[in-house]
Design a protein around this motif. Structure first.
Motif, short mmCIF file in Angstrom:
data_model
loop_
_atom_site.label_atom_id
_atom_site.label_comp_id
_atom_site.label_asym_id
_atom_site.label_seq_id
_atom_site.Cartn_x
_atom_site.Cartn_y
_atom_site.Cartn_z
N UNK A 234 -32.13 8.87 -136.69
CA UNK A 234 -33.32 8.04 -136.91
C UNK A 234 -34.49 8.90 -137.35
N UNK A 235 -34.66 10.02 -136.68
CA UNK A 235 -35.76 10.93 -137.05
C UNK A 235 -35.60 11.43 -138.48
N UNK A 236 -34.35 11.72 -138.86
CA UNK A 236 -34.08 12.19 -140.23
C UNK A 236 -34.48 11.13 -141.25
N UNK A 241 -38.28 8.69 -145.26
CA UNK A 241 -38.96 7.46 -145.68
C UNK A 241 -40.47 7.61 -145.68
N UNK A 242 -41.04 8.21 -144.63
CA UNK A 242 -42.50 8.35 -144.56
C UNK A 242 -43.01 9.33 -145.61
N UNK A 243 -42.21 10.36 -145.93
CA UNK A 243 -42.65 11.32 -146.94
C UNK A 243 -42.67 10.71 -148.34
N UNK A 244 -41.85 9.69 -148.55
CA UNK A 244 -41.79 9.03 -149.86
C UNK A 244 -42.78 7.87 -149.98
N UNK A 251 -42.06 0.19 -143.36
CA UNK A 251 -41.71 -1.07 -142.72
C UNK A 251 -40.24 -0.99 -142.29
N UNK A 252 -39.76 -1.95 -141.49
CA UNK A 252 -38.33 -1.95 -141.13
C UNK A 252 -37.41 -1.97 -142.35
N UNK A 253 -37.79 -2.73 -143.39
CA UNK A 253 -36.94 -2.77 -144.59
C UNK A 253 -36.94 -1.43 -145.31
N UNK A 254 -38.08 -0.72 -145.29
CA UNK A 254 -38.13 0.63 -145.87
C UNK A 254 -37.15 1.55 -145.14
N UNK A 255 -37.15 1.45 -143.81
CA UNK A 255 -36.26 2.28 -143.01
C UNK A 255 -34.80 2.00 -143.34
#
Length: 656
Positions: A234-236, A241-244, A251-255
């Protein structure tokens, strides 16, 4: 796998033993239980709230091979070497359960040790379960099926899942597939409290809000366990995702989308994502048990999820003494010097282009005088023919004198405003604030820019008049005396109209080219020299061309009008006069030359500024952010405590 002990390590371990040994028998030193705890357990302090110091006592039975209640130097060194092994958690757990020193763990070994440390108030564990039977066969005292080391490690990996299954069944008295949220909280506290941070434990009572009817199903329990078990994955995914994300939030869909793209076999269910969102941010999950689609979380929201040692970096960093006035002055001088070097480098590289640009902009239409230059190429040829190579650098000295404070102020103001406007959670900055920061930087430099610009322009144009005998060569100091203090700021309004929009466009474009086009920071990427230079150069192109009209007006205001030429009174008068006498195209005279000059100049300047900071770091200050090594224990015995703590995690899975 066994790692050999080198002599140096053995000496350090022996020295550590000597410093804690408190019992002497027949001239031999030993550690009793309290002294052993001091030698291997971390001292009380931040980051150890969920694992108490006393829990390290379980290691005493592992280290006390002779079962005499005392640890010898050889016992201690053997235990230290055990902690050094890459599979230390499983090695320690195996020896902890192998009380008979048989090199294997039987059903009775497992039951006796596990029962002893569960405690009377723990949720019961069924030793007759099918799960344990799969590993140990028929469960009886006479059963000879024992687990060697590797089989034991595999059983330990599945132990937590079985405990959670049995605990759910224990609380599901009606066998209807539901338990109360408070029962779920009891399960988590008993089975996984040592793996959770205080902030997460504080949110456990709110789990009743994750389902519409405030009941917890076995699917909920398994989803929570899977989140706990797969937290590294999850951390990976969160890191990527946050860096991009443009604002550092997802958001959950981004994850879920990032997980699909970046994991080979793993996948996360919507329910697992719901639990992760709920624990990272209370209220992020709706009443139906699914994440609210518009809730966007940052990396900082996830940081404290499942690490009981997590503490904000500011809290871990050693307190810094207040910086003295001398220290601040030295930093200011350092930044000023690097800004000056970077600015001088950029200005010198493109100065010949700047001279051509100035002469083209100051050239009036044929109706008010002879056109001296047909185009920029013709200008280059004539300057070289009539004034020589040095003619291209006429007026360079005042440019270099003024460029240091100009660039230092410009770069510093942009950085300062961006820092003040940064989102404290993820370091991002909104587009409007990026534009404001650039505009503030451009406006702040005019105090230094305008005087050097007017002196430079008059020196650059002077070469034409000297060649045709209209004037005598004059130096920069003569021009300064001639203009006076107020005269040095002639055309300052036009300078502002040029520099503020330029910096708005330039700094914003530069930041986004590095981040969005060259992907700086994605997966830890650092831009190379070429990518940084290209970002800076491309950013300067639109900024330079679209501010050319203001630059033309500024040049006309600051240059001395020749006989028969219109003498401009102010920005408005210059603008209307140029349009009336020469047409709109005249406002973009020298535009290509300005792009050819400004783009590489600012590119070289910014790249030089960034690289000078890397090549010549400030010598009297450590990094503002503590390094990883600064936050880790440095003494050998402290590093041993870190290894011991990692080994303790697995053992705590078997205890209440």
């Amino acid at each position: 796998m066994t790692i050999s002990i080198n002599h140096q390590e053995q000496q350090k371990w022996r020295s550590n033993f000597e410093s804690y040994a408190n019992v002497s028998k027949d001239g031999v030193k030993y550690l009793d239980k309290a002294a052993f705890l001091d030698a291997v357990a971390p001292r009380s302090g931040k980051g150890h709230a969920r694992i108490s110091r006393e829990q390290y006592n379980v290691f005493f039975d592992v280290a006390d091979k002779s079962k005499r209640g005392l640890i010898s130097a050889d016992d201690f060194i053997a235990f230290e070497n055990l902690l050094k092994q890459p599979d230390a958690p499983f090695q320690v757990a195996f020896q902890y359960f192998d009380r008979r020193n048989k090199g294997s763990v039987s059903f009775s070994d497992f039951r006796n040790v596990f029962s002893q440390y569960l405690g009377e108030k723990a949720i019961p564990f069924d030793f007759e379960c099918d799960w344990l039977r799969l590993y140990l066969g028929k469960l009886s005292e006479s059963n000879e099926h024992v687990l060697p080391y590797h089989e034991f490690t595999q059983m330990m990996k599945g132990l937590q899942g079985e405990r959670i299954r049995q605990a759910f069944h224990y609380f599901d008295k009606d066998n209807d597939g539901w338990i109360r949220p408070e029962d779920f909280q009891k399960i988590i506290l008993e089975v996984a409290s040592h793996k959770l941070s205080g902030s997460v434990l504080d949110r456990l009572p709110s789990l009743c809000h994750i389902t519409a009817d405030q009941r917890i199903s076995y699917a909920d329990v398994r989803a929570f366990y899977n989140v706990l078990h797969d937290m590294d994955a999850i951390e990976h995914v969160v890191d990527i995702a946050t860096s991009q994300a443009s604002d550092g939030r997802i958001s959950p869909s981004d994850f879920l989308a990032t997980a699909q793209r970046n994991t080979r076999y793993g996948s996360f269910s919507p329910m697992e994502v719901a639990f992760a969102w709920h624990l990272a941010s209370p209220g992020a999950v709706g009443r139906a048990g699914t994440p609210e689609p518009d809730v966007r979380l940052s990396k900082a929201d996830f940081d404290s999820l499942f690490d009981p040692n997590w503490t904000p970096i500011e809290a871990l960093a050693p307190s810094q003494p207040p910086k003295s006035a001398l220290h601040e002055t030295l930093i200011g001088i350092y930044n000023f010097a690097l800004g000056g070097l970077a600015g001088a480098t950029g200005a010198t590289v493109v100065y010949p282009i700047d001279l051509v640009k100035t002469r083209m902009q100051n050239q009036r239409a044929a109706v008010v005088g002879e056109m001296m230059y047909a185009n920029s190429i013709d200008c280059v040829k004539k300057v070289f023919k009539n004034e020589g190579f040095t003619g291209f650098y006429r007026g360079l000295l005042p440019q270099l004198v003024g460029v240091a404070p100009e660039k230092a102020i410009k770069l510093t103001v942009n950085d300062a405003v961006r820092h003040l406007a940064q989102n404290r959670d993820n370091g991002s900055i909104s587009l409007p604030w990026e534009i404001v920061a650039g505009g503030a930087a451009g406006g702040s430099q005019v105090f230094f820019t305008n005087p050097l610009e007017i002196v430079k322009i008059r020196l650059q144009i002077q070469g034409e008049a000297v060649r045709i005998g209209e004037a005598q060569p004059r130096g920069a100091f003569h021009i300064i005396r001639q203009l006076g203090l107020l005269g040095l700021y002639k055309g300052a309004t036009a300078c502002l109209l040029r520099d503020v929009p330029f910096s708005m466009v330039y700094f914003t474009s530069y930041a986004h080219l590095k981040k969005d086009f060259f992907k700086e920071g994605v997966h830890g990427k650092k831009l190379g020299f070429g990518e940084t230079l290209l970002s800076a150069a491309i950013a300067g192109m639109p900024a330079a061309y679209f501010t050319t009209p203001a630059d033309v007006i500024k040049t006309r205001l600051q240059a001395e009008a020749k006989q028969g030429q219109t003498s401009y009174r102010n920005v408005g008068h210059a603008f209307t006069s140029i349009l009336r006498e020469e047409g709109p195209k005249a406002l973009f005279k020298g535009g290509p030359a300005r792009v050819l000059r400004s783009s590489p100049q600012f590119g070289v300047t910014l790249v030089a500024y960034e690289w000078l900071h890397k090549l010549m770091p400030y010598p009297f200050q450590s990094s503002d952010k503590p390094s990883v090594s600064a936050l880790l224990p440095q003494r050998e015995e402290d590093i041993t405590r870190v290894r011991a703590r990692n080994a303790l995690k697995l053992l705590l899975d078997t205890r209440k």
